[in-house]
Write a protein that holds these residues in place. Structure first.
Motif, mmCIF file in Angstrom:
data_model
loop_
_atom_site.group_PDB
_atom_site.id
_atom_site.type_symbol
_atom_site.label_atom_id
_atom_site.label_comp_id
_atom_site.label_asym_id
_atom_site.label_seq_id
_atom_site.Cartn_x
_atom_site.Cartn_y
_atom_site.Cartn_z
ATOM 1 N N CYS A 69 0.681 -1.257 -0.059
ATOM 2 C CA CYS A 69 0.062 0.083 -0.018
ATOM 3 C C CYS A 69 0.908 1.180 -0.066
ATOM 4 C CB CYS A 69 -0.961 -0.080 1.135
ATOM 5 S SG CYS A 69 -2.249 -1.329 0.893
ATOM 6 N N ILE A 128 -3.345 -3.475 -6.827
ATOM 7 C CA ILE A 128 -3.281 -4.361 -5.829
ATOM 8 C C ILE A 128 -4.121 -5.464 -5.937
ATOM 9 C CG2 ILE A 128 -3.162 -4.504 -3.426
ATOM 10 C CD1 ILE A 128 -2.605 -1.634 -2.973
ATOM 11 N N ALA A 173 -5.921 -0.999 0.953
ATOM 12 C CA ALA A 173 -6.063 -0.815 -0.594
ATOM 13 C C ALA A 173 -6.718 0.494 -0.961
ATOM 14 C CB ALA A 173 -6.099 -1.836 -1.433
ATOM 15 N N ILE A 220 -7.951 -2.492 -7.838
ATOM 16 C CA ILE A 220 -7.978 -3.464 -6.525
ATOM 17 C C ILE A 220 -8.194 -4.924 -7.823
ATOM 18 C CG2 ILE A 220 -8.943 -4.668 -4.720
ATOM 19 C CD1 ILE A 220 -7.654 -1.640 -4.072
#
Length: 289
Positions: free
Chosen positions: A53, A68, A85, A93
């Motif tokens: 992060c 992420i 995140a 994401i």
């Protein structure tokens, strides 16, 4: 229409490896998936989450798209991953093993509740037989979902299929996911190639993926980047032919001619649309630097 963004090469980077996260800043990848799932052991999840992060929020990855990959919905780490995140605010994401539209809605609500910025998209990994059968519903579930990511290793495992050249056992699933992506105007990324030393086999699978219609491919090693970027980009010959098609079509239109031919082949509107897409892709890659 949303401007084309190159996603030819999308490289997984292990979230627990600080050196790898640093190295990623220099690699010629269109996008990065900073991974909190498979590459991070259970006892390193918290440290990996903080490291990933911080990296995603650093702004130090230049023009690379930074995403992420969180742990799956059914894991003990998912909720904390989503919250952290969302605060980091990456480009997207990536969520593994998304199997239904309801799960997409759950992910979207979790991101909104955690304060994720509007620009943070959802990339859904589809990697099970049920996800193939529900691929359209998954892709259509949310405007925030912009990319489908094929999880071909897990799909092969679930199908009890063998990894073979040409991927015949997976073609049905790949086709269903591609149909879903194109029906909903979403990007779709091909799965990884496991043998990082087999460059010939990797190049063949990249070519197959591009011929199928994938926008790019997920990668597990930096050594795969050059081949992937080359295969998923228009060649000089494709660009030249596309320019020729558009020039001939525009000239015919200006002269009021209804029939257009290029190198002896009839040219229709669909060929012009394809040519314009080739040129827009080539320009986006060129502008990316």
């Amino acid at each position: 229409m949303t401007a084309y963004r190159p996603r030819r090469s999308v490289l997984y980077m292990p979230g627990a490896n600080e050196r790898a996260l640093e190295k990623a800043k220099t690699l010629d990848a269109d996008a990065l998936i900073l991974d909190l799932e498979d590459s991070v052991s259970p006892d390193a999840k918290a440290d990996g989450r903080a490291r990933v992060c911080a990296a995603a929020a650093s702004g130090e990855y230049g023009r690379r798209e930074v995403t992420i990959r969180v742990n799956g919905l059914d894991t003990e780490w998912h909720a904390d991953d989503i919250r952290a995140a969302a605060e980091a605010g990456p480009d997207a994401i990536v969520v593994p093993k998304v199997n239904s539209a309801a799960e997409v809605h759950e992910i979207e609500k979790s991101l909104e509740a955690a304060g994720a910025p509007d620009r943070t998209a959802i990339w859904a990994m589809v990697e099970t037989p049920i996800a193939m059968l529900r691929a359209h519903d998954i892709a259509a579930a949310s405007d925030r979902l912009t990319v489908l990511v094929m999880g071909t290793n897990d799909l092969a495992k679930e199908l009890q299929a063998e990894h073979v050249p040409g991927r015949a056992p997976l073609l049905g699933g790949l086709s269903l996911a591609l149909l879903a992506a194109r029906a909903t105007s979403k990007v779709i990324l091909d799965g990884v190639y496991n043998d990082v030393k087999d460059l010939e086999g990797f190049a063949a699978e990249c070519t197959q993926g591009r011929q199928f219609g994938f926008d790019g491919k997920t990668l597990i090693h930096p050594g795969q980047l050059e081949t992937c970027n080359r295969v998923f980009a228009p060649s000089e010959e494709e660009v030249a032919r596309s320019e020729k098609i558009i020039e001939a079509f525009e000239a015919a239109t200006a002269e009021g001619r209804g029939v257009v031919t290029v190198d002896g082949r009839m040219i229709e509107n669909l060929h012009v649309d394809q040519a314009r897409r080739v040129l827009s892709v080539a320009a986006a890659i060129r502008d990316r630097g």
